[in-house]
Design a protein around this motif. Structure first.
Motif, PDB file in Angstrom:
ATOM      1  N   TRP A   1      19.378  54.768  50.136  1.00  6.39           N
ATOM      2  CA  TRP A   1      18.869  55.612  48.187  1.00  6.39           C
ATOM      3  C   TRP A   1      17.618  56.665  48.150  1.00  6.39           C
ATOM      4  O   TRP A   1      18.017  57.174  46.852  1.00  6.39           O
ATOM      5  CB  TRP A   1      19.186  53.527  47.669  1.00  6.39           C
ATOM      6  CG  TRP A   1      20.449  52.969  47.687  1.00  6.39           C
ATOM      7  CD1 TRP A   1      20.012  52.145  48.843  1.00  6.39           C
ATOM      8  CD2 TRP A   1      21.439  53.746  47.227  1.00  6.39           C
ATOM      9  NE1 TRP A   1      21.952  51.418  48.511  1.00  6.39           N
ATOM     10  CE2 TRP A   1      22.232  53.061  47.946  1.00  6.39           C
ATOM     11  CE3 TRP A   1      22.345  54.625  46.347  1.00  6.39           C
ATOM     12  CZ2 TRP A   1      23.693  52.784  47.434  1.00  6.39           C
ATOM     13  CZ3 TRP A   1      23.447  54.646  46.504  1.00  6.39           C
ATOM     14  CH2 TRP A   1      24.122  53.812  46.400  1.00  6.39           C
ATOM     15  N   ILE A   2      16.683  56.487  48.803  1.00  2.00           N
ATOM     16  CA  ILE A   2      15.592  57.229  48.585  1.00  2.00           C
ATOM     17  C   ILE A   2      15.985  58.309  48.522  1.00  2.00           C
ATOM     18  O   ILE A   2      15.970  59.592  48.015  1.00  2.00           O
ATOM     19  CB  ILE A   2      14.390  56.639  48.610  1.00  2.00           C
ATOM     20  CG1 ILE A   2      13.142  55.868  48.176  1.00  2.00           C
ATOM     21  CG2 ILE A   2      13.231  57.731  48.741  1.00  2.00           C
ATOM     22  CD1 ILE A   2      12.760  54.887  49.502  1.00  2.00           C
TER      23      ILE A   2
ATOM     24  N   LEU B   1      18.140  61.058  45.838  1.00  2.00           N
ATOM     25  CA  LEU B   1      16.492  61.553  45.158  1.00  2.00           C
ATOM     26  C   LEU B   1      16.658  62.913  45.239  1.00  2.00           C
ATOM     27  O   LEU B   1      16.139  63.389  44.616  1.00  2.00           O
ATOM     28  CB  LEU B   1      15.326  60.200  44.961  1.00  2.00           C
ATOM     29  CG  LEU B   1      16.178  59.317  44.445  1.00  2.00           C
ATOM     30  CD1 LEU B   1      13.800  58.449  44.394  1.00  2.00           C
ATOM     31  CD2 LEU B   1      16.587  59.079  43.647  1.00  2.00           C
TER      32      LEU B   1
ATOM     33  N   ARG C   1      14.437  64.207  48.348  1.00  2.00           N
ATOM     34  CA  ARG C   1      13.183  64.937  48.310  1.00  2.00           C
ATOM     35  C   ARG C   1      12.666  64.280  50.201  1.00  2.00           C
ATOM     36  O   ARG C   1      13.246  63.188  49.829  1.00  2.00           O
ATOM     37  CB  ARG C   1      12.263  63.977  46.808  1.00  2.00           C
ATOM     38  CG  ARG C   1      12.458  64.597  45.152  1.00  2.00           C
ATOM     39  CD  ARG C   1      11.132  64.017  44.475  1.00  2.00           C
ATOM     40  NE  ARG C   1      10.283  64.172  45.136  1.00  2.00           N
ATOM     41  CZ  ARG C   1       9.443  64.046  44.156  1.00  2.00           C
ATOM     42  NH1 ARG C   1       9.193  62.916  42.748  1.00  2.00           N
ATOM     43  NH2 ARG C   1       7.666  64.053  45.016  1.00  2.00           N
TER      44      ARG C   1
ATOM     45  N   LEU D   1       9.518  62.002  50.067  1.00  2.88           N
ATOM     46  CA  LEU D   1       9.396  60.625  49.376  1.00  2.88           C
ATOM     47  C   LEU D   1       9.942  59.738  51.159  1.00  2.88           C
ATOM     48  O   LEU D   1       9.380  59.218  50.729  1.00  2.88           O
ATOM     49  CB  LEU D   1       9.953  60.021  48.093  1.00  2.88           C
ATOM     50  CG  LEU D   1       9.917  60.788  46.908  1.00  2.88           C
ATOM     51  CD1 LEU D   1      11.315  59.999  45.861  1.00  2.88           C
ATOM     52  CD2 LEU D   1       8.700  60.061  46.537  1.00  2.88           C
TER      53      LEU D   1
ATOM     54  N   ILE E   1      16.762  51.156  42.234  1.00  5.01           N
ATOM     55  CA  ILE E   1      16.129  52.417  42.676  1.00  5.01           C
ATOM     56  C   ILE E   1      17.138  53.353  42.546  1.00  5.01           C
ATOM     57  O   ILE E   1      16.446  54.668  41.708  1.00  5.01           O
ATOM     58  CB  ILE E   1      16.792  53.007  44.296  1.00  5.01           C
ATOM     59  CG1 ILE E   1      16.096  51.554  45.361  1.00  5.01           C
ATOM     60  CG2 ILE E   1      16.246  54.313  44.756  1.00  5.01           C
ATOM     61  CD1 ILE E   1      16.340  51.955  46.865  1.00  5.01           C
ATOM     62  N   VAL E   2      18.516  53.500  42.530  1.00  2.00           N
ATOM     63  CA  VAL E   2      19.309  54.484  41.709  1.00  2.00           C
ATOM     64  C   VAL E   2      19.380  54.182  39.908  1.00  2.00           C
ATOM     65  O   VAL E   2      19.391  55.090  39.131  1.00  2.00           O
ATOM     66  CB  VAL E   2      20.740  54.936  42.101  1.00  2.00           C
ATOM     67  CG1 VAL E   2      21.073  55.871  41.038  1.00  2.00           C
ATOM     68  CG2 VAL E   2      20.636  55.467  43.871  1.00  2.00           C
TER      69      VAL E   2
ATOM     70  N   GLY F   1      16.636  53.652  38.134  1.00  2.00           N
ATOM     71  CA  GLY F   1      15.451  55.007  37.992  1.00  2.00           C
ATOM     72  C   GLY F   1      14.627  54.715  38.649  1.00  2.00           C
ATOM     73  O   GLY F   1      13.542  55.290  38.416  1.00  2.00           O
TER      74      GLY F   1
ATOM     75  N   GLY G   1      13.318  54.140  41.358  1.00  2.00           N
ATOM     76  CA  GLY G   1      12.473  55.038  42.722  1.00  2.00           C
ATOM     77  C   GLY G   1      11.958  54.306  43.705  1.00  2.00           C
ATOM     78  O   GLY G   1      12.586  53.103  44.544  1.00  2.00           O
ATOM     79  N   VAL G   2      10.832  54.888  44.222  1.00  2.00           N
ATOM     80  CA  VAL G   2      10.340  54.178  45.435  1.00  2.00           C
ATOM     81  C   VAL G   2      10.215  52.920  44.912  1.00  2.00           C
ATOM     82  O   VAL G   2      10.642  51.775  46.071  1.00  2.00           O
ATOM     83  CB  VAL G   2       9.158  55.104  45.845  1.00  2.00           C
ATOM     84  CG1 VAL G   2       8.177  54.269  47.119  1.00  2.00           C
ATOM     85  CG2 VAL G   2       9.816  56.063  46.399  1.00  2.00           C
TER      86      VAL G   2
END
Length: 446
Positions: A40-41, A44, A46, A49, A185-186, A189, A191-192
């Motif tokens: 899931w990260i 994003l 990147r 990450l 995570i999504v 929002g 994230g990490v």
């Protein structure tokens, strides 16, 4: 306590397959938590990450391996007591072992929380990647005692032959992660940090499930100070070398990530994904030591040397078939999975080369772990420690850095594979000589 030595009768191959597959599913679901967080990260978009979580996961693997080592000690002592027809002693050992595990991981959690940034720097993290990894580790490390409670509970269940209930302990965490990961995570929002929170929540669910099952099956008794004192020596006699054995694998992974960091952030991101695939796909191999430990321990406790030897051979057969199946699946799905994680260039190449040459070497990793199970449960835990460190401490660094210098990132993967083959073949041979010639004279720790 209505428990008996289930593994002293019936087909040893069936016991090996059932215990290893259920152990594999349980372990895979535990590591599914990290896999889903990384997936899931990756949504994003990147790679930095992904690399940050990969660095943090390398540290966490060290910490979880300590719990696995203590789990092995619990399996060995509880299964042996059951094999000797002493369920009351098995209860006392189980209760003490779970208390030891939670206390030790609580102390480690405090130390790692305070030292997480230096630890990550030594692993090769720097700049923004270091900051993200430190934040992630700072949240997840507080849940280490929960991990210890869950894993020790599963170990006690496995030693008693409660294969499906042991599996359900860690499966619970994976099922919770399936739900909370995308939400935190999504959707929210976060994230990490959301990924780290999801790991804490899933570990809490595992701990509750583990405590519920061991209490429900009558495998615990009232804690007593004299039990904690009396059980400490036999427990530590197995746990200390078992922990030393288990942390060698994450040390080897740490060597790999240091060697891979020489080839850039993208290569580290690829290794992070390959490592998650490795742990998730080869759960059956990683589960072997704990899964067959109860089988070996009960039969040894009952004086059935022939069944110990047959269990060893059956476990090696399982390794060969299991690895062949997973290797084929890796070859088919590695490249699509790399694309699903948004990897390209060097990162995708690392995943591809792991599937091509790294995955097959786990047949020999399995032989190493089968030998470890024999050593740990038959009174020679130091031999297991020496076997693992020969691979991860003696072979991994020169092979990974050396072949990496010649063939770049794919060379690092080749170094890991070669270390697996050499160490696994040697340990498997020594282990067979031990169980075929010396098992009836093996030590019986108190």
């Amino acid at each position: 306590m209505a428990q008996h030595a289930k593994f002293t009768t019936g087909s040893t191959l069936r016991h090996v397959v059932v215990m290893t597959l259920t152990g594999s599913l349980g372990l895979s679901f535990m590591f599914l938590v990290d896999f889903l967080a990384l997936f899931w990260i990756s949504r994003l978009g990147r790679e930095d990450l992904i690399a940050a979580v990969g660095f943090a996961a390398t540290i966490q693997f060290f910490l979880v391996s300590i719990s696995i080592g203590m789990m092995i000690a619990a399996v060995a002592l509880v299964s042996r007591a059951l094999g000797q027809g002493d369920p009351d002693r098995a209860q006392r050992i189980a209760t003490s072992a779970m208390i030891y595990a939670v206390a030790v991981q609580g102390a480690i959690a405090v130390a790692v929380f305070m030292l997480r940034e230096p630890l990550l720097r030594w692993s090769g993290a720097e700049g923004a990647v270091l900051d993200v990894a430190a934040h992630f580790l700072g949240i997840t490390v507080i849940s280490l005692p929960l991990t210890a409670l869950a894993m020790s509970g599963g170990a006690v269940l496995r030693a008693a032959g409660e294969a499906w209930r042991a599996m359900m302990v860690t499966t619970t965490g994976g099922l919770v992660a399936l739900v909370v990961d995308p939400i935190l995570i999504v959707v929210m929002g976060l994230g990490v940090p959301g990924a780290a929170m999801a790991i804490v929540i899933s570990r809490m669910a595992m701990a509750c499930a583990g405590l519920y099952w061991v209490m429900g099956r009558g495998l615990l008794t009232r804690p007593a100070l004299y039990d904690l004192r009396d059980m400490a020596a036999p427990f530590l006699a197995i746990a200390l070398p078992a922990v030393a054995t288990q942390v060698s694998t994450p040390f080897g992974n740490w060597v790999l990530i240091r060697a891979m960091s020489e080839h850039g952030e993208s290569a580290v991101a690829g290794l992070g994904v390959a490592a998650r695939l490795q742990i998730l796909g080869f759960g059956g191999i990683f589960a072997l030591s704990g899964a067959i430990g109860g089988i070996i321990g009960q039969n040894h406790g009952a004086g059935l040397g022939g069944r110990v030897r047959q269990s060893y051979l059956d476990a090696l057969k399982f390794c060969a078939v299991y690895t062949a199946v997973i290797w084929a699946l890796m070859l088919i799905f590695a490249d699509p999975l790399a694309r699903a994680f948004g990897l390209g260039g060097m990162a995708a190449d690392v995943v591809h080369w792991f599937a091509l040459i790294g995955a097959g070497s786990f047949m020999f990793t399995g032989a190493l772990f089968v030998a470890n199970a024999a050593f740990n449960n038959l009174g020679r835990p130091i031999w297991a420690t020496m076997a693992n460190w020969a691979r991860d401490g003696g072979m991994m660094a020169p092979l990974a850095f050396g072949l990496g210098a010649v063939f770049a990132a794919p060379g690092v993967i080749a170094g890991q594979a070669l270390a697996n083959v050499l160490a696994g073949a040697l340990a498997g041979w020594i282990g067979w000589r031990f169980v075929s010639r010396g098992v009836d004279r093996a030590a019986h720790p108190a």
